[in-house]
Motif scaffolding. Structure first.
Motif, PDB file in Angstrom:
ATOM      1  N   ARG A  57       0.644  -1.488  -0.062  1.00 43.45           N
ATOM      2  CA  ARG A  57       0.039   0.111  -0.042  1.00 43.45           C
ATOM      3  C   ARG A  57       0.895   1.449   0.009  1.00 43.45           C
ATOM      4  O   ARG A  57       1.898   1.310   0.663  1.00 43.45           O
ATOM      5  N   ARG A  58       0.298   2.042  -0.746  1.00 45.55           N
ATOM      6  CA  ARG A  58       1.214   3.570  -0.871  1.00 45.55           C
ATOM      7  C   ARG A  58       0.442   4.505   0.245  1.00 45.55           C
ATOM      8  O   ARG A  58      -0.785   4.318   0.725  1.00 45.55           O
ATOM      9  N   LYS A  59       1.069   5.269   0.704  1.00 50.75           N
ATOM     10  CA  LYS A  59       0.563   6.424   1.931  1.00 50.75           C
ATOM     11  C   LYS A  59      -0.402   7.302   0.817  1.00 50.75           C
ATOM     12  O   LYS A  59       0.089   7.886  -0.223  1.00 50.75           O
ATOM     13  N   ASP A  60      -1.495   7.691   1.545  1.00 45.59           N
ATOM     14  CA  ASP A  60      -2.097   8.854   0.733  1.00 45.59           C
ATOM     15  C   ASP A  60      -1.764   9.906   1.403  1.00 45.59           C
ATOM     16  O   ASP A  60      -1.111  10.260   2.340  1.00 45.59           O
ATOM     17  N   VAL A  61      -1.931  11.249   0.634  1.00 44.48           N
ATOM     18  CA  VAL A  61      -1.583  12.471   0.934  1.00 44.48           C
ATOM     19  C   VAL A  61      -2.285  12.917   2.259  1.00 44.48           C
ATOM     20  O   VAL A  61      -1.428  13.386   2.938  1.00 44.48           O
ATOM     21  N   THR A  62      -3.379  12.343   2.633  1.00 47.02           N
ATOM     22  CA  THR A  62      -4.067  12.718   4.147  1.00 47.02           C
ATOM     23  C   THR A  62      -3.321  12.025   5.058  1.00 47.02           C
ATOM     24  O   THR A  62      -3.244  12.341   6.198  1.00 47.02           O
ATOM     25  N   ASP A  63      -2.547  10.937   4.745  1.00 47.17           N
ATOM     26  CA  ASP A  63      -1.868   9.994   5.726  1.00 47.17           C
ATOM     27  C   ASP A  63      -0.615  10.878   6.296  1.00 47.17           C
ATOM     28  O   ASP A  63      -0.055  10.331   7.006  1.00 47.17           O
TER      29      ASP A  63
END
Length: 133
Positions: free
Chosen positions: A122-128
């Motif tokens: 999984r990639r980091k979301d911008v909100t994370d």
């Protein structure tokens, strides 16, 4: 009573051991850096874990390989000395050191996992991202 004298290690052989170990460390570090860079560039959720495991993998790979190479070099010197002294049958390989194929195989499988983990994780979301506020 028969005996043989051991040659003192020359500077040349010590230098070759140092260069071999330095080369192994550089190669292992370069290979360990690949999954770390992959996880950072893909913004993997667990990129810190990949970093730690990449460093651990590089240390283990360099250490195991350097140890095996040094054992082989020592054995080669000892074998040559025995052959030259006439006390040894060159066909006898019973006391030669074994290469750590099992450990190298486990390291290869682990490296494959380290490469695949950032690619399919999984990639980091911008909100994370904790840097955004």
């Amino acid at each position: 009573m028969l005996a043989y004298a051991r040659n003192v290690d020359s500077t040349e052989s010590n230098l070759s051991i140092v260069l071999l170990c330095a080369g192994l460390i550089i190669a292992a570090a370069a290979l360990g850096l690949i999954p770390i860079l992959l996880s950072r560039s893909r913004r993997h959720v667990q990129s810190d874990a990949v970093l730690g495991l990449g460093i651990l993998w590089a240390l283990l790979a360099a250490g195991v390989t350097a140890h095996a190479c040094m054992q082989q070099m020592k054995w080669s010197d000892e074998r040559s000395l025995r052959i030259e002294s006439g006390y040894y049958d060159p066909q006898d390989q019973s006391d030669s050191p074994r290469l750590p194929w099992e450990i190298w195989s486990a390291l290869a499988v682990g490296y494959g996992g380290l490469i695949l983990w950032p690619l399919y994780g999984r990639r980091k979301d911008v909100t994370d991202d904790s840097h955004h506020g």
